[in-house]
Design a protein around this motif. Structure first.
Motif, short mmCIF file in Angstrom:
data_model
loop_
_atom_site.label_atom_id
_atom_site.label_comp_id
_atom_site.label_asym_id
_atom_site.label_seq_id
_atom_site.Cartn_x
_atom_site.Cartn_y
_atom_site.Cartn_z
N GLU A 1 0.76 -1.33 -0.03
CA GLU A 1 0.00 0.14 -0.03
C GLU A 1 0.91 1.21 -0.09
O GLU A 1 0.57 2.30 -0.58
N LEU A 2 1.81 1.15 0.93
CA LEU A 2 2.99 2.36 0.89
C LEU A 2 3.53 2.69 -0.41
O LEU A 2 3.59 3.81 -1.15
N MET A 3 3.63 1.51 -1.32
CA MET A 3 4.45 1.47 -2.49
C MET A 3 3.40 2.05 -3.57
O MET A 3 4.07 2.91 -4.51
N ILE A 4 2.15 1.72 -3.52
CA ILE A 4 1.21 2.09 -4.37
C ILE A 4 0.96 3.84 -4.26
O ILE A 4 1.25 4.69 -5.04
N ASP A 5 0.85 4.12 -2.95
CA ASP A 5 0.90 5.47 -2.34
C ASP A 5 2.02 6.42 -2.80
O ASP A 5 1.81 7.55 -3.32
N GLU A 6 3.07 5.82 -2.99
CA GLU A 6 4.47 6.52 -3.36
C GLU A 6 4.58 6.30 -4.92
O GLU A 6 5.53 7.07 -5.57
N GLY A 7 3.85 5.68 -5.39
CA GLY A 7 3.66 5.46 -7.13
C GLY A 7 4.91 4.43 -7.63
O GLY A 7 5.06 4.48 -8.86
N THR A 8 5.38 3.65 -6.54
CA THR A 8 6.53 2.64 -7.14
C THR A 8 5.86 1.38 -7.49
O THR A 8 6.43 0.66 -8.18
N LEU A 9 4.57 1.34 -6.80
CA LEU A 9 3.88 -0.05 -7.30
C LEU A 9 2.52 0.13 -8.02
O LEU A 9 1.83 0.90 -7.49
N ASP A 10 2.30 -0.61 -9.20
CA ASP A 10 0.97 -0.32 -10.06
C ASP A 10 0.10 -1.53 -9.67
O ASP A 10 0.38 -2.30 -9.94
N GLU A 11 -0.84 -1.04 -8.75
CA GLU A 11 -1.81 -2.02 -8.32
C GLU A 11 -2.66 -2.68 -9.64
O GLU A 11 -3.13 -3.60 -9.47
N ASN A 12 -2.83 -1.99 -10.66
CA ASN A 12 -3.58 -2.53 -11.90
C ASN A 12 -2.72 -3.40 -12.70
O ASN A 12 -3.07 -3.94 -13.71
N ALA A 13 -1.20 -3.21 -12.76
CA ALA A 13 -0.57 -4.04 -13.63
C ALA A 13 -0.90 -5.45 -13.32
O ALA A 13 -1.15 -6.00 -12.37
N LEU A 14 -0.60 -6.40 -14.28
CA LEU A 14 -0.68 -7.73 -14.31
C LEU A 14 0.71 -8.28 -13.72
O LEU A 14 1.74 -7.64 -13.93
N VAL A 15 0.30 -9.53 -12.86
CA VAL A 15 1.48 -9.90 -12.32
C VAL A 15 2.73 -10.02 -12.98
O VAL A 15 3.62 -9.90 -12.66
N ASP B 1 -2.92 -13.63 -15.66
CA ASP B 1 -3.77 -12.53 -16.02
C ASP B 1 -4.42 -11.94 -14.96
O ASP B 1 -5.46 -11.14 -14.76
N ALA B 2 -3.65 -11.91 -13.73
CA ALA B 2 -4.24 -11.51 -12.31
C ALA B 2 -3.40 -9.92 -12.06
O ALA B 2 -2.10 -9.88 -12.50
N THR B 3 -4.33 -9.26 -11.67
CA THR B 3 -3.53 -7.81 -11.15
C THR B 3 -3.03 -7.90 -9.83
O THR B 3 -3.22 -8.54 -8.95
N VAL B 4 -1.85 -6.97 -9.67
CA VAL B 4 -1.39 -6.89 -8.15
C VAL B 4 -2.41 -6.95 -7.32
O VAL B 4 -2.44 -7.48 -6.09
N ARG B 5 -3.65 -5.82 -7.43
CA ARG B 5 -4.71 -5.67 -6.61
C ARG B 5 -5.29 -6.81 -6.21
O ARG B 5 -5.43 -7.19 -5.05
N GLN B 6 -5.62 -7.79 -7.29
CA GLN B 6 -6.41 -8.97 -6.89
C GLN B 6 -5.45 -9.90 -6.13
O GLN B 6 -6.04 -10.71 -5.23
N VAL B 7 -4.09 -9.85 -6.37
CA VAL B 7 -3.17 -10.68 -5.49
C VAL B 7 -3.17 -10.12 -3.85
O VAL B 7 -3.37 -10.93 -3.02
N MET B 8 -3.13 -8.79 -4.03
CA MET B 8 -3.19 -8.20 -2.52
C MET B 8 -4.48 -8.59 -1.76
O MET B 8 -4.42 -8.80 -0.50
#
Lengths: 402, 402
Positions: free
Chosen positions: B133-147, B161-168
């Motif tokens: 969550e911190l990395m998403i907040d800081e823009g270094t992790l894209d939660e919508n990217a595919l794994v 075909d899973a997004t990072v958010r779905q994994v989280m």
């Protein structure tokens, strides 16, 4: 021996490439040069117990660059080496110097660093020897008592008629065949019982160290010659733990780590019965421990001056000489209470020594403490001395008027 | 279930009596009640990596006794229990409460204590979820990217075909047979690859977690239902470690432990490739972590308020309900970024949950953080809820006007 160990990039990446993984599974952790990584990352390979540094802040070390990096040394074969070359020649992982408590030099190589703990190997014996000296000083341990007084189960072993003092000074006559090239050698049974190598004991063999000790038979007489045999440290460790009713890691935390303002927790490896064996710590905390021995402690006296004085005086050089180390190694040294004593004309140095070149060097006369981590491919630590001792002497001379 | 676990005297003595030794050799460390000892002494059984607390002093916790020991609770079956009885009924090892940052209650049982670290099991997932969550907040992790954007080697797996958010949020459809009673079940291959149980993988099976992930196939669709499957946390952990180019223990040290004034180093267990898996810490430091999440940090902001707000809001209760936990367990809860959310009328609580009853409970509306260590013989943590949640609610009510 050239040192390209860091270029190997062991254990980098998430996960590391398959052929760069070091693990107990692969049993490559004590290979050379892999052990360079292992010694700075031991906790992630084997079970450990933490030596807590206490709730306070780390003691600040005043830092001054004394120009040690510019020294040139002449090794015992007469070869001239630049300082960096000397560090690498004997596979140094860390080298640091305190003069009068000031950090005048600090250098890391390979996988080590200021916040990395490193296996100290047999240097941990000197923790135990110092604890025993403190207990003698305080009257809780009788150095003249026979071992079975504290460990009745050793009545039928080498130690049945040995005094605690003889154990402390490694003056025990025992059968202990120590040939690392012979798989049937006693040392392998010992190391397997201690959980110190991969692979478990064969059926019928001792499964942990206390069981191992009960199998050790006497050979020759006690008190006649220095004989560096591993099992003695375990006898001494059991005795002080039983007296204190505390584990070694608790004792080292309470008596040393919490007094010296350690920056990091240290740790003990454990045998399969959970008994602490050897240890690891950061280079700076190793220095702090040396400084505690040298000064007795800043805030309150943690090490009695009488104990330090007894260690500095050293043991019998005559009994030590009977161990017959090959020249030029360890000539004129002695051994006292799990410390190696270097007898010098300008005052003795007390040193903790460990395999593959670990060293803590305390020279009270020069107000000097030197800590050195290594990952030499040559297990006997003294094989590094032809380069390491000239380095130390060059530092001492350089800092003479500092 | 009565608790006479301490009277067993596991691992006391130097060495302990043979039948009181707990070890990986004996493979009795996860037996009940032995695991009560194991959970408070995990480091001495398995390899670990330290989470450094930094060079500073521990933050002082103001202590006030709020009389929680005198509470009586009514469990979800309507049974009345005194507080001590309630603690023991669910095999509590430690229970502590911060109200507005003040330590109003602290209790240890069994082999735990203020200076003992305890395995937190899956509560460590919430460390990783917060880092993400911190990395998403800081823009270094894209939660919508595919794994596979971050882990190309997972292109032929469940996560292709899973997004990072779905994994989280554990919304992944995968084949993962989790039957602990079936030795052939996927979960055993997983645990062996992760070095999390005694015994190494059979020939041809994955030897560490990254290898295991490559064997996991898709089943059903992603994003349709909450499905708590262990391998997701390893995917997320690899992603954030690769982005940061740092190990989990370094990240947790830098982002949490060094900010909250931790009193002790925590630690991570490691798989055979050296990858950090689950963790342990002291109860007080567990509380401090909860307080860091609740407040964002005292000295400087370590956790953005936006991140805490997103966690407190929680996930989809509809998708969570599709996991069909048996009544009365987890009814009306949701799951967000590796935290379990308890939706309540007076404001949501975010909770880290782990097997055998580990719990970190953060209720921002009540300015309340509760940490609980357990060694219940029942692995699914939620089986403790019929007693544990009424205890928590009684504490919250008792402290309402505190």
């Amino acid at each position: 021996m050239s040192n390209n160990k860091t270029s190997e990039q062991w254990m980098r990446g998430f996960p590391p490439p398959e052929d760069r993984i070091i693990s107990v599974d692969k049993n490559n952790h004590y290979n050379w040069p892999e052990l360079c990584w292992t010694f700075s990352n031991t906790q992630q390979l084997v079970p450990t117990k933490s030596i807590w540094r206490g709730p306070g802040a780390a003691s600040k070390l005043e830092v001054q660059d004394a120009g040690i990096d510019k020294l040139t040394i002449t090794d015992q074969e007469g070869k001239s080496l630049g300082w960096q070359e000397a560090l690498k020649t004997i596979d140094t992982d860390g080298f640091a110097v305190l003069k009068r408590g000031v950090l005048v030099y600090e250098n890391y190589q390979g996988y080590c660093g200021p916040h990395k703990t490193h296996l100290v190997m047999s240097c941990a014996k000197s923790f135990v020897g110092t604890l025993a000296e403190l207990m003698i000083d305080e009257g809780t341990l009788d150095e003249n008592a026979l071992v079975p007084h504290y460990m009745p189960e050793l009545t039928d072993t080498a130690w049945h008629d040995a005094t605690v003092r003889q154990v402390m000074d490694m003056l025990i006559g025992m059968q202990f065949h120590e040939d690392y090239l012979d798989p049937g050698s006693d040392v392998w049974k010992y190391l397997r019982a201690g959980g110190m190598v991969a692979g478990r004991p064969e059926a019928g063999h001792p499964t942990h160290l206390a069981e191992y000790l009960m199998t050790v038979k006497k050979q020759g007489e006690h008190g006649k010659a220095f004989a560096y045999r591993e099992p003695n440290i375990n006898v001494l460790s059991f005795i002080i733990q039983r007296i204190a009713n505390k584990d070694l890691q608790e004792l080292v935390s309470e008596r040393f780590w919490q007094h010296m303002g350690a920056e990091h927790d240290g740790w003990y490896m454990v045998d399969p019965a959970g008994m602490s064996t050897t240890a690891g710590c950061t280079l700076r905390d190793f220095l702090r421990f040396g400084e505690l021995i040298r000064t007795g402690g800043k805030k309150r006296q943690a090490v009695s001056p009488a104990v330090t004085a007894r260690l500095v005086k050293g043991g019998s050089r005559e009994l030590f000489a009977r161990a017959q180390y090959p020249k030029p190694y360890l000539q004129g040294w002695s051994y006292k209470s799990q410390w190696w004593i270097r007898h010098k004309e300008d005052g003795n140095a007390i040193t903790a020594r460990g395999a593959h070149g670990q060293l803590l060097y305390i020279d009270p006369g020069h107000e000097l403490v030197i800590a050195r981590f290594g990952s030499s491919g040559l297990p006997p630590g003294y094989l590094n001395d032809p380069v390491l001792l000239p380095m130390i002497d060059a530092v001492a001379a350089h800092l003479e008027t500092y």
